[in-house]
Design a protein around this motif. Sequence first.
Motif, PDB file in Angstrom:
ATOM      1  N   LEU A   3       0.819  -1.211   0.000  1.00  0.00           N
ATOM      2  CA  LEU A   3       0.000   0.000   0.000  1.00  0.00           C
ATOM      3  C   LEU A   3       0.853   1.260   0.000  1.00  0.00           C
ATOM      4  O   LEU A   3       0.437   2.298  -0.529  1.00  0.00           O
ATOM      5  CB  LEU A   3      -0.921   0.008   1.224  1.00  0.00           C
ATOM      6  N   LEU A   4       2.051   1.173   0.589  1.00  0.00           N
ATOM      7  CA  LEU A   4       2.903   2.353   0.706  1.00  0.00           C
ATOM      8  C   LEU A   4       3.790   2.552  -0.515  1.00  0.00           C
ATOM      9  O   LEU A   4       4.163   3.692  -0.833  1.00  0.00           O
ATOM     10  CB  LEU A   4       3.783   2.232   1.952  1.00  0.00           C
ATOM     11  N   ALA A   5       4.159   1.459  -1.189  1.00  0.00           N
ATOM     12  CA  ALA A   5       5.126   1.544  -2.287  1.00  0.00           C
ATOM     13  C   ALA A   5       4.683   2.484  -3.409  1.00  0.00           C
ATOM     14  O   ALA A   5       5.486   3.301  -3.881  1.00  0.00           O
ATOM     15  CB  ALA A   5       5.432   0.151  -2.826  1.00  0.00           C
ATOM     16  N   PRO A   6       3.412   2.423  -3.901  1.00  0.00           N
ATOM     17  CA  PRO A   6       3.025   3.338  -4.990  1.00  0.00           C
ATOM     18  C   PRO A   6       3.125   4.810  -4.593  1.00  0.00           C
ATOM     19  O   PRO A   6       3.509   5.647  -5.418  1.00  0.00           O
ATOM     20  CB  PRO A   6       1.573   2.933  -5.288  1.00  0.00           C
ATOM     21  N   VAL A   7       2.791   5.126  -3.344  1.00  0.00           N
ATOM     22  CA  VAL A   7       2.880   6.510  -2.886  1.00  0.00           C
ATOM     23  C   VAL A   7       4.345   6.956  -2.847  1.00  0.00           C
ATOM     24  O   VAL A   7       4.689   8.065  -3.274  1.00  0.00           O
ATOM     25  CB  VAL A   7       2.232   6.671  -1.499  1.00  0.00           C
ATOM     26  N   ALA A   8       5.209   6.084  -2.335  1.00  0.00           N
ATOM     27  CA  ALA A   8       6.636   6.417  -2.276  1.00  0.00           C
ATOM     28  C   ALA A   8       7.208   6.642  -3.666  1.00  0.00           C
ATOM     29  O   ALA A   8       7.972   7.590  -3.894  1.00  0.00           O
ATOM     30  CB  ALA A   8       7.392   5.300  -1.555  1.00  0.00           C
ATOM     31  N   GLU A   9       6.827   5.776  -4.606  1.00  0.00           N
ATOM     32  CA  GLU A   9       7.340   5.918  -5.968  1.00  0.00           C
ATOM     33  C   GLU A   9       6.827   7.202  -6.610  1.00  0.00           C
ATOM     34  O   GLU A   9       7.555   7.866  -7.343  1.00  0.00           O
ATOM     35  CB  GLU A   9       6.934   4.697  -6.793  1.00  0.00           C
ATOM     36  N   LYS A  10       5.575   7.552  -6.326  1.00  0.00           N
ATOM     37  CA  LYS A  10       5.003   8.777  -6.884  1.00  0.00           C
ATOM     38  C   LYS A  10       5.705  10.014  -6.345  1.00  0.00           C
ATOM     39  O   LYS A  10       5.844  11.023  -7.037  1.00  0.00           O
ATOM     40  CB  LYS A  10       3.510   8.841  -6.559  1.00  0.00           C
ATOM     41  N   LEU A  11       6.199   9.937  -5.104  1.00  0.00           N
ATOM     42  CA  LEU A  11       6.921  11.052  -4.501  1.00  0.00           C
ATOM     43  C   LEU A  11       8.390  11.095  -4.928  1.00  0.00           C
ATOM     44  O   LEU A  11       9.132  11.981  -4.501  1.00  0.00           O
ATOM     45  CB  LEU A  11       6.843  10.972  -2.975  1.00  0.00           C
ATOM     46  N   GLY A  12       8.788  10.139  -5.754  1.00  0.00           N
ATOM     47  CA  GLY A  12      10.165  10.113  -6.237  1.00  0.00           C
ATOM     48  C   GLY A  12      11.155   9.492  -5.279  1.00  0.00           C
ATOM     49  O   GLY A  12      12.364   9.735  -5.386  1.00  0.00           O
TER      50      GLY A  12
END
Length: 513
Positions: free
Chosen positions: A360-369
Amino acid sequence: MEFIAANMAPLMFGALVVFMLFGYPVAFALAANGVVFGLIGIELGLLTPALFQALPDRIFGVMSNDTLLAIPFFTFMGLILERSGMAEDLLDTIGQLFGPVRGGLAFAVIFVGAILAATTGVVAASVISMGLISLPIMMRYGYDQRIASGVIAASGTLAQIIPPSLVLIIMADQLGRSVGDMYQGALIPGLVLTSFYVGYVALVAVFKPASVPALPPEARTLHGAKLLLRVVTTLMPPLLLIFLVLGTIFLGIATPTEGGAMGAFGALALAIVRRRIDMKLLKQAMESTARLTTFVVMILIGARVFSLTFYGVEGHLWVEHLLGNLPGGEVGFLVAVNILIFLLAFFLDYFELAFIVVPLLAPVAEKLGIDLIWFGVLLGVNMQTSFMHPPFGFALFYLRSVAPSSIKTTQIYWGAVPFVIIQIIMVGILIAFPQLVTMGLEKQAQVDTDSVEIVVPSSEGPDDAQVHFDEAPKEGEAAPADPNAIPAPGAEDDAAKALEKALEKALQEGDKK
């Protein structure tokens, strides 16, 4: 019903938390939530019945994942080494080496914990081995019970962050990154954390010398050349195993799965040479390996069922909106996520955190660079606290199972607290200095597609003749014959035909612009 339809994602996550608080097995709680809320979503018109047709492919994807093969290999290697006597020899030898120093036995436990972590990758094997061997000796020579138990439990948890860690394998799988890169990124933070443990014991030796006394002269039986020979011969087998596992992976000679297979073979050979294994112990190791591997695969299958429905009701967007707009940007997100992981670690172990929370956290982290290797190692260090959290830390339970009755459970808990604080400090250092993780990783080459030229050898022209696609024929005209042109593909050359069509479409769109 409108409320349910509008809040499917948070209701689904909340129901999962309730199921786990009631003590239901994690794998079944995940799968049941996925199926039940999937049926509710179909009934409300949010999902289509075709959703569940994707389940067989997702489950087969878990079972055919080559990366997960490393888990049984490293588990088997750790269990065999636990029975080979290597930990006992290492603790005895390094204890003799550091014996004259205050806190020498504690230093020996930390160093042996790091060596075992680099060979076994299994926390239980490290904690139980050192608890059985070193704790009675430390008690005999007057060590403070809290410091002794804390050092053993914390040193055993180094197997979670120092490669070849099972946690890092699962983290790499969940983040979609290479296990080798994850291992390489975690190596320096693992060594830094080990040095912090050593620094803490050194401070205790300076300010509370009575808590960590040196070995008395009568207990130091090895001296001079004999001690040096013993150190060399004792360290050679684990160092050889470390090279078989980590050296071959870092040099690119073997994949993590192949490195795990070589490590398992090396551990088995070592146990046979030492005559420390028989068919009964081999059967026990294989059964334990099968149980742990089945446990991991079942949780992963349940997580896939849960995520299928969760993503179907756009739960990932809900998580992005929840965490992506936190104040502070990237740093605010990292701080909030690590606080969340730290709190969840009081109740969940690292497998459950890796399978439920990380996706659940990985896509948000990737979106934040955020670099996902750095993110994975950062979470791995944080999840390490799940083994040390009173009252549910597994390392504390492992130590309690082998500690003498004279050591109270509260003393084991209090002994773990300073090391939990050290792990939290390490999390802050990794947030402030991501180079500790990323400096050893190769940068991925960035390809400028606009400057790419395709060179096709031709029998009639020079080998380096270039083919240019920027001159499209006019409408109604046939393309001029060109000796350097790409020949028309045959019916059997589907790949070339697809490439030609894609290029023609791109040229037509460029003409329109």
